[in-house]
Design an enzyme around this catalytic site. Structure first.
Site, mmCIF file in Angstrom:
data_model
loop_
_atom_site.group_PDB
_atom_site.id
_atom_site.type_symbol
_atom_site.label_atom_id
_atom_site.label_comp_id
_atom_site.label_asym_id
_atom_site.label_seq_id
_atom_site.Cartn_x
_atom_site.Cartn_y
_atom_site.Cartn_z
ATOM 1 N N GLU A 28 0.825 -1.216 0.000
ATOM 2 C CA GLU A 28 0.000 0.000 0.000
ATOM 3 C C GLU A 28 0.857 1.265 0.000
ATOM 4 O O GLU A 28 2.068 1.209 0.237
ATOM 5 C CB GLU A 28 -0.923 0.019 1.222
ATOM 6 N N LYS A 162 -3.261 -1.724 15.683
ATOM 7 C CA LYS A 162 -2.610 -0.900 16.710
ATOM 8 C C LYS A 162 -3.513 -0.706 17.916
ATOM 9 O O LYS A 162 -4.727 -0.617 17.788
ATOM 10 C CB LYS A 162 -2.284 0.472 16.133
HETATM 11 N N1 PSU Z 1 -1.230 1.080 9.781
HETATM 12 C C1 PSU Z 1 0.000 1.668 9.869
HETATM 13 N N2 PSU Z 1 0.234 2.788 9.192
HETATM 14 C C2 PSU Z 1 -0.711 3.314 8.391
HETATM 15 C C3 PSU Z 1 -1.979 2.672 8.267
HETATM 16 C C4 PSU Z 1 -2.187 1.564 9.001
HETATM 17 O O1 PSU Z 1 0.855 1.180 10.556
HETATM 18 O O2 PSU Z 1 -0.451 4.349 7.784
HETATM 19 C C5 PSU Z 1 -2.988 3.190 7.298
HETATM 20 C C6 PSU Z 1 -3.460 2.045 6.403
HETATM 21 O O3 PSU Z 1 -3.412 2.484 5.079
HETATM 22 C C7 PSU Z 1 -4.866 1.799 6.838
HETATM 23 C C8 PSU Z 1 -5.278 3.176 7.235
HETATM 24 O O4 PSU Z 1 -5.678 1.284 5.825
HETATM 25 O O5 PSU Z 1 -4.140 3.669 7.938
HETATM 26 C C9 PSU Z 1 -6.509 3.174 8.103
HETATM 27 O O6 PSU Z 1 -6.987 4.463 8.178
HETATM 28 P P1 PSU Z 1 -8.427 4.721 8.832
HETATM 29 O O7 PSU Z 1 -8.227 4.356 10.269
HETATM 30 O O8 PSU Z 1 -8.691 6.176 8.606
HETATM 31 O O9 PSU Z 1 -9.366 3.813 8.122
#
Ligand code: PSU
Ligand code: MN
Length: 307
Positions: A28, A162
């Site tokens: 990603e 996380k």
């Molecule tokens: N986990 C990480 N770093 C990130 C993300 C997840 O360690 O940058 C990113 C991923 O792309 C995940 C997104 O899909 O955060 C989730 O964002 P939200 O909580 O706004 O859906």
């Protein structure tokens, strides 16, 4: 099959791998553009590709440039997404407008899964999946990653979710959505910065081959959706859970004071935790992604051989 070429640009290397049935791993770009600071983000993205390539597997980093989904971003494109301030964060709901308007965007887990499936890639490596945010029972802030996992046929290797999230609720939601959560060599569901969230995976899988077999069976049965492969952070890079949870609490409090909401939440928290821990969280984040790349490459090889 519908022709998506109008929307997709697949790099020559990835296209060749697809044509020759070589194993491929999708990566990603939100983690590059919004998850890590420059220049660590770019270094990490390139190193992840090198690790995957060292297994004889083709890496395909995915993002959106000028309204086109690029599968197999080149070095310049990765640099651009990692440096520019005008890169949007694209989840499922964002794709129609970002593509029709010709914007640049990094893809989250949900959007990357969609793009990987369009290109025919079955396995995807990231850091941590999104999930139900703390307080999600009131705010309904639930990452689109979860509903994507329910409908798009791509297996996602991650180091769990996380602890900025509500991990218990995240796992409940995945159960409801019918998404298998498989622990690699462990039954404990990892909490990103450390190996054990206190919650359990559905199954422990002791080899990458077992995981590949489960992927094959799931999709042979026509069971739509992804699989979460939870691969704990290596011992030497774990952060003490009391320490990191303090940092997370402080970051959450700050976010709520500043009224940070929606898609800003995750990037804000990651940045804040990094500054509170004096970069320790960033180092852990980088190392766990490398570790996921190794396992993802092996699964991809096994899947390719066995399917
Ligand atoms: N986990 C990480 N770093 C990130 C993300 C997840 O360690 O940058 C990113 C991923 O792309 C995940 C997104 O899909 O955060 C989730 O964002 P939200 O909580 O706004 O859906
Ligand atoms: Mn959200």
């Amino acid at each position: 099959m519908k022709d998506y070429n109008e929307y997709l640009k697949i790099s020559n290397l990835v296209q060749e791998a697809l044509d020759n049935n070589q194993p491929i791993v999708a990566l990603e770009s939100t983690i590059i553009a919004h998850g890590m600071p420059y220049p660590d983000n770019i270094e990490t993205a390139l190193e992840v590709e090198r690790i995957i390539a060292s297994y004889g597997v083709i890496p395909a980093t995915i993002g959106i440039i000028n309204g086109k989904i690029v599968v197999g971003l080149d070095r310049d494109e990765i640099e651009y997404l990692g440096k520019s301030k005008n890169v949007l964060k694209a989840s499922r709901r964002d794709l129609p407008v970002i593509l029709s308007k010709g914007y640049d965007a990094a893809t989250t887990v949900s959007a990357t899964m969609i793009c990987a499936e369009l290109a025919g890639i079955k396995i995807f490596v990231t850091g941590g999946i999104g999930g139900v945010h703390r307080g999600g029972e009131d705010t309904l802030d639930v990452s689109a990653d979860l509903t994507e996992l329910a409908q798009t046929n791509v297996a996602v290797v991650c180091a769990g979710a996380k602890s900025i999230l509500d991990i218990g609720l995240t796992l409940e939601k995945l159960e409801t959505l019918g998404v298998p959560v498989l622990g690699y060599k462990t039954i404990n569901f990892p909490a990103f910065y450390n190996k054990n969230s206190g919650f359990r995976c559905d199954y422990e899988m002791d080899t990458t081959e077992e995981i590949a077999k489960a992927m094959i069976v799931k999709w042979n049965l026509g069971l739509k959706g992804g699989i979460v492969i939870a691969n704990p952070i290596p011992n030497e890079h774990e952060i003490d859970s009391d320490y990191i949870n303090e940092a997370i609490k402080t970051a959450l409090l700050e976010a709520s004071k500043l009224n940070i909401k929606g898609k800003e939440t995750t990037p804000y928290l990651l940045g804040k935790i990094k500054s509170i821990t004096g970069n320790r969280s960033l180092v852990a984040n980088i190392e766990l992604v490398y570790n996921n790349a190794r396992i993802g490459a092996e699964i991809s090889r096994d899947y390719n051989r066995l399917r």
